[in-house]
Design an enzyme around this catalytic site. Structure first.
Site, short mmCIF file in Angstrom:
data_model
loop_
_atom_site.label_atom_id
_atom_site.label_comp_id
_atom_site.label_asym_id
_atom_site.label_seq_id
_atom_site.Cartn_x
_atom_site.Cartn_y
_atom_site.Cartn_z
N LYS A 1 0.93 -1.20 -0.11
CA LYS A 1 -0.01 0.00 0.15
C LYS A 1 0.84 1.45 -0.03
O LYS A 1 0.41 2.38 -0.33
CB LYS A 1 -1.14 -0.10 1.12
N LYS B 1 -5.23 -10.65 -5.88
CA LYS B 1 -6.32 -10.76 -4.97
C LYS B 1 -7.35 -9.77 -5.41
O LYS B 1 -6.95 -8.45 -6.03
CB LYS B 1 -6.17 -10.51 -3.62
N LYS C 1 -10.50 -3.75 -3.32
CA LYS C 1 -11.28 -2.63 -3.30
C LYS C 1 -10.62 -1.52 -3.92
O LYS C 1 -11.15 -0.46 -4.59
CB LYS C 1 -11.65 -2.01 -1.85
N1 AQP Z 1 -9.85 -11.06 -2.37
C1 AQP Z 1 -10.05 -11.17 -1.34
N2 AQP Z 1 -10.34 -12.70 -1.07
C2 AQP Z 1 -10.94 -13.13 -0.04
N3 AQP Z 1 -10.90 -12.21 1.13
C3 AQP Z 1 -10.29 -10.93 1.00
N4 AQP Z 1 -10.42 -10.07 1.93
C4 AQP Z 1 -10.30 -9.00 1.45
N5 AQP Z 1 -9.84 -9.18 0.15
C5 AQP Z 1 -10.18 -10.33 -0.27
C6 AQP Z 1 -10.86 -10.11 3.39
O1 AQP Z 1 -11.99 -9.11 3.66
C7 AQP Z 1 -11.98 -8.56 4.85
C8 AQP Z 1 -11.96 -7.21 5.18
O2 AQP Z 1 -11.01 -6.68 4.30
P1 AQP Z 1 -10.63 -5.21 4.48
O3 AQP Z 1 -11.94 -4.26 4.64
O4 AQP Z 1 -9.85 -5.04 5.82
O5 AQP Z 1 -9.91 -4.88 3.18
P2 AQP Z 1 -8.48 -5.32 2.75
O6 AQP Z 1 -7.76 -6.81 3.25
O7 AQP Z 1 -7.44 -4.22 2.87
O8 AQP Z 1 -8.76 -5.66 1.36
P3 AQP Z 1 -9.61 -4.98 0.16
O9 AQP Z 1 -10.97 -5.00 0.83
O10 AQP Z 1 -9.54 -5.61 -1.05
O11 AQP Z 1 -9.08 -3.46 0.27
P4 AQP Z 1 -7.82 -2.96 -0.38
O12 AQP Z 1 -7.89 -2.95 -1.47
O13 AQP Z 1 -7.76 -1.73 0.32
O14 AQP Z 1 -6.66 -3.70 0.09
C9 AQP Z 1 -10.54 -9.38 5.42
O15 AQP Z 1 -10.82 -10.35 6.25
C10 AQP Z 1 -9.76 -9.67 4.04
O16 AQP Z 1 -8.98 -10.63 4.40
#
Ligand code: AQP
Length: 325
Positions: A111, A192, A195
């Protein structure tokens, strides 16, 4: 009874990765454990956000928790910032965490890549996440695979705290599913679903309309083989579609491989589109009813009261043990 804690950031809309990797587990666990589910809005500000949008997204996510089937009579639903102990315990644990440990965090590296204005909060965010979990003395933390390293850090900090100051904190374990723990990006299936991906063709959000779901899945990257086979290494796109279909239609991947013998990707995509829309439509209807109701605010207030009671007890024990008056 086991204690469970988990959270999701209110950034952008929840996508299928968040749902299949984490949130669907939340719903199952509410019948088996004492569950605390949080909208982790303090984590969201590690990247600059528009304040009004953050307010709205916080409530959007809480409404989505309810729409997918979380029941406030069974699980405690709350917003992180409404429980002050999170920030307080976060600081206490920052004084235990080591720079070397934080330097190794993969999410931080990813990030912060290419940015010359990374805030300190992005660096220390895994420690706040550890505080979130440890405050509730959670035994289990349902998460996607990408969070494995952060849960390892949480365990390490809990063990270090207990060793240095006496046994106060429960050492939790990550609960990661066998299938769907890592849903891949539709346009880039080697990475993966995320968002914060540059293109909205990377993900399907829980609120995407049927036409958009169809468009995104039709454009999902596959390969030129036209043989439906589960092999995430060499066929990440097709394997990802199989996982989506398997989870939404509740059919095993082996069965799906048999079903598509001699049938190409066109039919597979059609079926995935149908199963995804069928699954999401009732959730979307419930979401729109709940989002504008006063009930949502009341549920979050009650959740915060209950969460405060538990979290306050833990932070008081932590401070006592550390000699903080
Ligand atoms: N691609 C994924 N497959 C399975 N699980 C996923 N999680 C995130 N992406 C995947 C799981 O969703 C939960 C909440 O995630 P978060 O809101 O803390 O965001 P994050 O892990 O940073 O991932 P995002 O949602 O894609 O955001 P960005 O783009 O900012 O990295 C967690 O349990 C996570 O493991």
């Amino acid at each position: 009874m086991k204690r469970v804690f988990s959270g999701v950031q209110p950034t952008n809309f929840v996508h299928l990765g968040n749902y299949l990797g984490a949130i669907q587990q939340f719903v199952k666990l509410q019948d088996q454990a004492d569950c605390y589910y949080c909208v982790v809005n303090l984590h969201a500000i590690t990247i600059p956000r528009d304040p009004q949008e953050l307010r709205e997204k916080t409530l959007d996510l809480a409404a989505m928790y309810l729409a997918v089937g979380l029941d406030p009579k069974k699980a405690t639903l709350f917003v992180q910032s409404q429980v002050r102990a999170h920030s307080e315990a976060g600081w206490l644990l920052q004084c235990l965490a080591r720079i070397g440990e934080l330097n190794r965090m993969i999410q931080y590296k990813e990030k912060s890549k290419g940015s010359d204005s990374v805030v300190a909060g992005l660096y220390t965010y895994p420690v706040l996440q550890a505080a979130d979990i440890l405050l509730y003395q959670a035994d289990q933390v349902p998460v996607g695979e990408d969070q494995k390293q952060h849960i390892e850090l949480t365990r390490e900090l809990a063990e270090r705290f207990n060793r240095d100051y006496g046994h106060v904190l429960t050492v939790p374990e990550a609960l990661i599913q066998k299938e769907g723990a890592k849903i891949m990006g539709l346009d880039e299936p080697e990475k993966k679903m995320s968002k914060s991906a540059d293109s909205h063709f990377n993900y399907i959000t829980m609120l995407d309309e049927p036409k958009l779901i169809e468009k995104k899945l039709k454009r999902a990257v596959t390969d030129s083989e036209n043989i439906v086979r589960y092999d995430p290494e060499t066929k990440p796109g097709v394997s990802n579609l199989l996982v989506l279909y398997s989870r939404f239609a509740d059919i095993s991947i082996c069965e799906l491989e048999r079903k598509y013998e001699g049938i190409g990707y066109g039919q597979l995509k059609k079926d995935v589109i149908e199963a995804t829309i069928d699954h999401l439509t009732p959730i979307q209807q419930r979401y729109h009813e709940i989002r504008l109701s006063d009930e949502l605010i009341r549920i979050l207030q009650q959740g915060a009261e209950k969460a405060n009671e538990v979290a306050e007890q833990t932070v008081r024990k932590m401070k006592d043990a550390m000699g903080i008056l």
